[in-house]
Scaffold this motif. Structure first.
Motif, PDB file in Angstrom:
ATOM      1  N   THR A 219       0.825  -1.208   0.000  1.00 23.93           N
ATOM      2  CA  THR A 219       0.000   0.000   0.000  1.00 23.93           C
ATOM      3  C   THR A 219       0.863   1.263   0.000  1.00 23.93           C
ATOM      4  O   THR A 219       0.493   2.274  -0.612  1.00 23.93           O
ATOM      5  CB  THR A 219      -0.936   0.012   1.218  1.00 23.93           C
ATOM      6  OG1 THR A 219      -0.163  -0.149   2.421  1.00 23.93           O
ATOM      7  CG2 THR A 219      -1.951  -1.103   1.134  1.00 23.93           C
ATOM      8  N   THR A 303      -9.304   3.545  -1.663  1.00 23.44           N
ATOM      9  CA  THR A 303      -9.643   2.996  -2.977  1.00 23.44           C
ATOM     10  C   THR A 303     -10.615   3.892  -3.729  1.00 23.44           C
ATOM     11  O   THR A 303     -10.386   4.247  -4.898  1.00 23.44           O
ATOM     12  CB  THR A 303     -10.240   1.589  -2.821  1.00 23.44           C
ATOM     13  OG1 THR A 303      -9.270   0.721  -2.225  1.00 23.44           O
ATOM     14  CG2 THR A 303     -10.657   1.028  -4.162  1.00 23.44           C
ATOM     15  N   GLY A 336      -5.701   2.956  -8.321  1.00 20.82           N
ATOM     16  CA  GLY A 336      -7.015   2.719  -7.728  1.00 20.82           C
ATOM     17  C   GLY A 336      -7.423   1.262  -7.793  1.00 20.82           C
ATOM     18  O   GLY A 336      -7.949   0.710  -6.818  1.00 20.82           O
ATOM     19  N   PHE A 339      -5.370  -0.650  -5.188  1.00 24.12           N
ATOM     20  CA  PHE A 339      -5.940  -0.515  -3.845  1.00 24.12           C
ATOM     21  C   PHE A 339      -7.211  -1.352  -3.700  1.00 24.12           C
ATOM     22  O   PHE A 339      -7.477  -1.913  -2.628  1.00 24.12           O
ATOM     23  CB  PHE A 339      -6.248   0.953  -3.554  1.00 24.12           C
ATOM     24  CG  PHE A 339      -5.072   1.739  -3.056  1.00 24.12           C
ATOM     25  CD1 PHE A 339      -4.475   1.437  -1.844  1.00 24.12           C
ATOM     26  CD2 PHE A 339      -4.564   2.801  -3.801  1.00 24.12           C
ATOM     27  CE1 PHE A 339      -3.382   2.162  -1.375  1.00 24.12           C
ATOM     28  CE2 PHE A 339      -3.480   3.538  -3.343  1.00 24.12           C
ATOM     29  CZ  PHE A 339      -2.893   3.214  -2.132  1.00 24.12           C
ATOM     30  N   ALA A 340      -7.993  -1.436  -4.774  1.00 23.01           N
ATOM     31  CA  ALA A 340      -9.210  -2.250  -4.712  1.00 23.01           C
ATOM     32  C   ALA A 340      -8.871  -3.730  -4.505  1.00 23.01           C
ATOM     33  O   ALA A 340      -9.532  -4.428  -3.720  1.00 23.01           O
ATOM     34  CB  ALA A 340     -10.021  -2.068  -5.997  1.00 23.01           C
ATOM     35  N   THR A 343      -7.832  -4.224  -0.952  1.00 26.22           N
ATOM     36  CA  THR A 343      -9.001  -4.169  -0.062  1.00 26.22           C
ATOM     37  C   THR A 343      -9.741  -5.498  -0.054  1.00 26.22           C
ATOM     38  O   THR A 343     -10.135  -6.009   1.005  1.00 26.22           O
ATOM     39  CB  THR A 343      -9.946  -3.047  -0.514  1.00 26.22           C
ATOM     40  OG1 THR A 343      -9.234  -1.798  -0.532  1.00 26.22           O
ATOM     41  CG2 THR A 343     -11.133  -2.921   0.427  1.00 26.22           C
TER      42      THR A 343
END
Length: 353
Positions: A219, A303, A336, A339-340, A343
């Motif tokens: 991250t 995200t 993005g 990050f998704a 997650t």
């Protein structure tokens, strides 16, 4: 009545002893009942196998959820009225499909998290989302204040709502006001969430502890990449090829394009610096939040913020014929999506430490 050794015991004394012996059991039962009122096990389901315990949800946590819901409502409203009127041209954030997606992504997710927080289902998940979203919204709030109020002090080329404009004359619209209210409410929700975090009881068996280190490292790399991508415009004007009459050769003439994040003065520069710092800081701290669902909430806030910025850059390149999608714009979308993925992994991984 006789005791165990065969001695005679009066019935009254036997009843008294039985009553005295029963008192500790009654007190223990009351204490156990009180403990059950304060801390309850998690409901069976996605979290049921990790020993999730949830205490009494403070009123402040539910209030943070209400603020997220109000921010989501204001964000939804901001997509359709006039955003800004620049040199007589009315701009609307939701003027295209990508514009609607970029504008409504954060409010829709924030509203769903707000509902969960108001209900007290998984409070630290919602509090982590609100805290991170509030930290990221502070920089965007200052940038929006600059766009609507101070950008005419130093007129320049900007890309607003997919249109390339010169900020020489700006009049604010209802969409800008609604968006500003949404950002301010999100910042307030983040402050409330941070204040009640320590008084909210929610923990698990540490099912994410074994992978928190690699998760934080990944991250951090994505956060730094996002900041580098934000430093340059996500959509920029293409250069012109002009024939030089003296040499007969084609030369490249650079045209003035939109200002980068850190090229703007005043509030916009301060907002850009705060946004960049918050992205890096939240990228490091979100994976370390306990329990596992709190880390998921923090990563979810990052995200949707990064994805919304990436989709906005794509919207600008698609809507305007004068703009091209740049490598930093592509980097925002990739970050993005990265990050998704993280997650989802944090949500699904339940390895014991």
């Amino acid at each position: 009545m006789t005791d165990v050794k065969g001695n005679c015991v009066p019935a009254r004394d036997a009843r008294t002893g039985a009553a005295r012996a029963a008192r500790p059991r009654t007190a223990g039962g009351a204490a156990a009942a009180g403990s059950r009122d304060r801390v309850r096990p998690g409901r069976p389901g996605p979290s049921g196998g990790e020993g999730l315990v949830i205490g009494t949800v403070p009123a402040g946590a539910r209030f943070a959820g209400v603020l997220l819901l109000l921010a989501a409502l204001a964000g939804l409203v901001s997509a359709f009225p006039t955003y800004l009127e620049v040199d007589g041209q009315e701009l609307v954030l939701g003027g295209s499909v990508l514009g609607v997606l970029a504008t409504l992504l954060v409010p829709l997710v924030g509203g769903a998290v707000g509902v969960l927080l108001v209900r007290g289902t998984v409070p630290k998940f919602g509090l982590a989302y609100a805290s991170v979203a509030g930290a990221l919204s502070l920089g965007n709030l200052l940038i929006e204040l600059y766009r609507g109020r101070s950008s005419t002090d130093r007129p320049g080329v900007e890309v607003l709502a997919g249109e390339q404009v010169l900020t020489s004359d700006i009049h604010i619209g209802a969409g800008w006001v609604a968006g500003l209210v949404a950002l301010a409410l999100t910042v307030l929700a983040g402050c409330v969430a941070a204040a009640v975090w320590g008084r909210t009881v929610m923990d698990d068996r540490g099912t994410l502890d074994a992978v928190r280190g690699p998760l934080a490292g990944t991250t951090l790399l994505l956060g730094v990449g996002t900041v580098l991508s934000l430093a340059l415009p996500a959509a920029d004007v293409r250069d012109d090829l002009v024939l030089d009459p003296a040499t007969g050769l084609e030369v490249v003439v650079t045209r003035e394009g939109p200002q980068a994040l850190l090229e703007r003065p005043g509030l916009a520069l301060l907002g850009g610096l705060l946004l960049a710092g918050a992205l890096v800081l939240c990228s490091v701290t979100a994976p370390s939040l306990r329990p596992r669902l709190a880390a998921v909430g923090g990563l979810l806030a990052i995200t949707v913020t990064v994805l919304a910025a990436g989709i906005s850059g794509l919207r600008d390149a698609v809507v305007s014929d004068d703009l091209d999608w740049t490598l930093p714009g592509v980097g925002l979308v990739v970050a993005g999506l990265g990050f998704a993925v993280l997650t989802v992994l944090a949500w699904r991984l339940r390895r014991s430490s």
